[in-house]
Design an enzyme around this catalytic site. Structure first.
Site, PDB file in Angstrom:
ATOM      1  N   THR B 195      -4.206  56.107 -24.974  1.00 50.61           N
ATOM      2  CA  THR B 195      -3.015  56.139 -25.464  1.00 50.61           C
ATOM      3  C   THR B 195      -2.664  57.706 -25.898  1.00 50.61           C
ATOM      4  O   THR B 195      -2.947  57.908 -27.049  1.00 50.61           O
ATOM      5  CB  THR B 195      -2.870  55.510 -26.798  1.00 50.61           C
ATOM      6  OG1 THR B 195      -3.539  54.294 -26.717  1.00 50.61           O
ATOM      7  CG2 THR B 195      -1.547  55.519 -27.450  1.00 50.61           C
ATOM      8  N   GLU B 285      -7.953  59.285 -34.936  1.00 47.70           N
ATOM      9  CA  GLU B 285      -7.515  58.367 -36.202  1.00 47.70           C
ATOM     10  C   GLU B 285      -8.959  58.436 -37.195  1.00 47.70           C
ATOM     11  O   GLU B 285      -9.930  57.813 -36.861  1.00 47.70           O
ATOM     12  CB  GLU B 285      -6.875  56.963 -35.908  1.00 47.70           C
ATOM     13  CG  GLU B 285      -5.540  57.070 -35.395  1.00 47.70           C
ATOM     14  CD  GLU B 285      -5.203  55.792 -34.867  1.00 47.70           C
ATOM     15  OE1 GLU B 285      -3.989  55.772 -34.626  1.00 47.70           O
ATOM     16  OE2 GLU B 285      -5.995  54.604 -34.695  1.00 47.70           O
ATOM     17  N   ASN B 408      -5.495  51.644 -39.038  1.00 47.08           N
ATOM     18  CA  ASN B 408      -5.431  50.421 -37.992  1.00 47.08           C
ATOM     19  C   ASN B 408      -5.132  49.203 -38.543  1.00 47.08           C
ATOM     20  O   ASN B 408      -4.722  48.113 -37.920  1.00 47.08           O
ATOM     21  CB  ASN B 408      -6.248  50.706 -37.073  1.00 47.08           C
ATOM     22  CG  ASN B 408      -6.053  51.773 -35.991  1.00 47.08           C
ATOM     23  OD1 ASN B 408      -5.098  51.848 -35.520  1.00 47.08           O
ATOM     24  ND2 ASN B 408      -6.988  52.616 -35.964  1.00 47.08           N
ATOM     25  N   SER B 413       2.490  47.480 -40.903  1.00 47.63           N
ATOM     26  CA  SER B 413       2.973  46.987 -41.778  1.00 47.63           C
ATOM     27  C   SER B 413       3.705  48.232 -42.793  1.00 47.63           C
ATOM     28  O   SER B 413       3.733  49.275 -42.450  1.00 47.63           O
ATOM     29  CB  SER B 413       2.149  46.149 -42.960  1.00 47.63           C
ATOM     30  OG  SER B 413       0.646  46.879 -42.959  1.00 47.63           O
TER      31      SER B 413
END
Lengths: 413, 413
Positions: B195, B285, B408, B413
């Site tokens: 990605t 991340e 993640n 949200s």
């Protein structure tokens, strides 16, 4: 390894019946942990047949090498399993430790070393001193008794938070036979005999090659259909021992795989192995959700299983589930990366009964609030229909949480 | 997406020179995020050639489909990239959004839609409304100007904590040419065009087929040698644009791959792509450690890379590094699970200069304290020698931390 028990642990564990011809005992050998039982011995009556499925790791542990070498013999008299040290990547000394342990067990039980099966789980790369076995095995062999399955299951735990065992009965040519199983997880759990140990015992009189064929097949849809973190251990071992004692009660001896009378037994074996496998996922390191991934409409079953595993192993899918987020976009990603035939525009996805995606788009009726409510459950069913064929597969996993990180960043220290 | 910057971010970012024939601009289109630039436009002078490497996902995004369709044309006049929405798994509407956006950009720039390249990154499965592009593209095309690479790199960030860009010069037949690159990560980073988005621009006059050959090869040892979590995105895109403007300053036009004058350019391209790829791992991340995994002594280079990736993708290896634990046992596990030829008893492992395992056993000189000290570094070099052949590979990754889970489990949200 004390700590909180997985929230996914079964509320009630089954009573374990005895298996004629199997005597068990667990003891404190002080291999790594103090104040807990860390070695188990199963003493098996003469005539016991054995089958096994072992890790496909190219760097297997010394006990795995040992089992691989001796499984073709087809007979077993003893099983020694320790936790705390995997005896993996320990070179010549690992081999020597295995030989020494087998010799000690053989002397204690009164059999040939070839009939002793071994498994070790725990830290990799630390030499395993056979001394502790020497101190306890003779005494254990004397004290081994019928029953003790729950205790044995406890002694082989590492980061497991609860012991895992299951039992089932089956009809064999008119006689009831029993299968008991114990297993341990719970990290390095992945396809191809992930980091897990499973031991099954039955009183059914079944020849070793028949056992072997059934075990391998049942493993595909049980232990090989569970994944926690996609990592494959050096030490994975599943052994099935059949004492044959049910023959005394009239059970027929089974010598061929296609014997019709095997059907109920085969089904029961598959079922008890599936139960144990699901317990592994329920005790996945840090697990807060138990996840069943079903894939259907794939080109074939093998392709379906690969896609199911790609979903079940995806850190992004697993963290989304941990976050109670019905993030089906990540499911699409995982389907795409599996490399298996798929048609984006025929793909449909469900969380439980809620269809979130249909024919390659968000379901027009999708309601995020309802989906989010569903994701709060402890048990999540995730279903994917590829819409291109008849292949299907089901695998089990758990979510990926902070606790997985905590457990694995601190395990050795 | 505001938050703390990765501790592995470079202290100083390079000054980015202009590339003749490239005008850039970034703007706030309000696609998902408020108050930040989320779309970039590169306007390319007539005569610009293009090459690309795209995700191998079986469920690619609509912009990836678009690029795949138009790359064979070999010419480009515009690049439009947005963050906030990946336009993936959006069915017919995704396709329509892509066509509409390309048409808008073509009208704004004054070219054919076939010469517009597109990339989108962000949430999967949400329809992408082309309205915001309509509102901004004409104005952006007017205001696009030389420079602006850093700003463009910023506008394509999603969970990235710092913008990624690099620049290099190379001699081409006696004339200095420049290559600028921008990229974004930082989850779903895995082999096979994970990605990530990467865009490279050069003033060198190089024919599209030559560009394509060089780009594919360089991607193998750069973007395709980085992994954060083993997940492969639906949207991975690397594009290389060559305006050819350096021809005005005397650079030769290159039409064949084996042109000797390409050598320095090829090396420079590989280098700048490697720099960008490493920035992705530095912004993985939740990353707290930058990890270089080198594998040597493998059967061949391909096998070495698979083993390196198995190590770099192993959650257990990555959590051990997060925990500053020189747990080489898990490295052995990862080598074993790669399924590539390996001989356990010839395997040696180093953390930095510290040899921890030799010939399949713990190094007799291994000192845990020294190893633990080394593991406190921000940058960890992990080296494996398989001892069976001449194959080697190097890949980059980061550790797996609590922050990865937090990022993640909460992203949508």
């Amino acid at each position: 390894m004390a700590g909180k028990v997985s929230p996914l642990a079964p509320a009630v564990m089954p009573e374990m019946p005895d298996i004629e011809g199997v005597r068990l005992i667990a003891a404190e050998a002080g291999i790594r942990y103090a104040g807990r039982k860390d070695v188990m011995l199963a003493v098996l009556d003469p005539g016991t047949t054995v089958a096994g499925v072992l890790t496909r790791s190219r760097c297997p542990s010394a006990p795995v090498d040992w089992c691989r070498e001796h499984l073709p013999g087809g007979t077993a008299r003893a099983l020694v399993v320790n936790s705390g040290n995997a005896n993996a990547f320990t070179g010549m000394r690992g081999r020597q430790a295995v030989e020494k342990t087998a010799a000690l067990a053989a002397a204690a039980v009164g059999c040939s070393a070839d009939e002793v099966f071994l498994a070790s789980t725990g830290v990799i790369g630390e030499p395993l001193d056979p001394g502790p076995f020497e101190a306890v095995l003779a005494d254990m062999a004397k004290k081994a008794a019928a029953g003790g399955f729950a205790e044995a299951a406890k002694s082989i735990m590492t980061t497991d938070t609860f012991p895992k065992y299951a039992s089932i009965t089956a009809d064999l040519g008119g006689t009831e036979v029993t299968i008991n199983g114990i297993a341990k997880g719970s990290g390095m759990i992945a396809p191809d005999m992930a980091t897990m140990l499973g031991f099954l015992f039955t009183d059914a009189p079944i020849a070793a090659p028949v056992l072997q064929a059934m075990l391998r097949r049942a493993a595909e849809k049980s232990f090989n259909a569970v994944t926690v973190d996609g990592d494959t251990s050096t030490s994975d071992t599943v052994l099935l021992f059949a004492t044959g004692k049910a023959a005394d009660r009239g059970a027929p001896r089974i010598d061929t795989v296609d014997d019709e009378r095997l059907k109920p037994f085969r089904r029961a074996l598959a079922r008890v192995m599936r139960q144990l496998a699901k317990l592994l996922a329920r005790d996945g390191e840090g697990a807060s959700k138990f996840v069943t991934v079903s894939v259907e409409g794939a080109e074939n079953n093998r392709s379906a299983k690969r896609i199911a595993m790609a979903i079940a192993n995806s850190p992004l899918v697993k963290t989304a589930i941990a976050g109670e987020d019905a993030n089906w976009g990540r499911v699409v990603m995982a389907v795409g990366k599996a490399g298996e035939p798929a048609d984006r525009d025929r793909l449909s996805i469900w969380f439980g009964e809620i269809r979130v995606a249909l024919d390659g788009e968000r379901d027009p009726l999708y309601d995020e609030e309802i989906a989010t409510d569903y994701m709060k459950q402890r048990e999540i069913d995730l279903r994917v229909d590829l819409g291109i064929g008849e292949g299907s597969a089901r695998v089990w996993t758990c979510d990926l949480t902070h606790d997985y990180i905590s457990i694995n960043a601190d395990y050795r220290s």
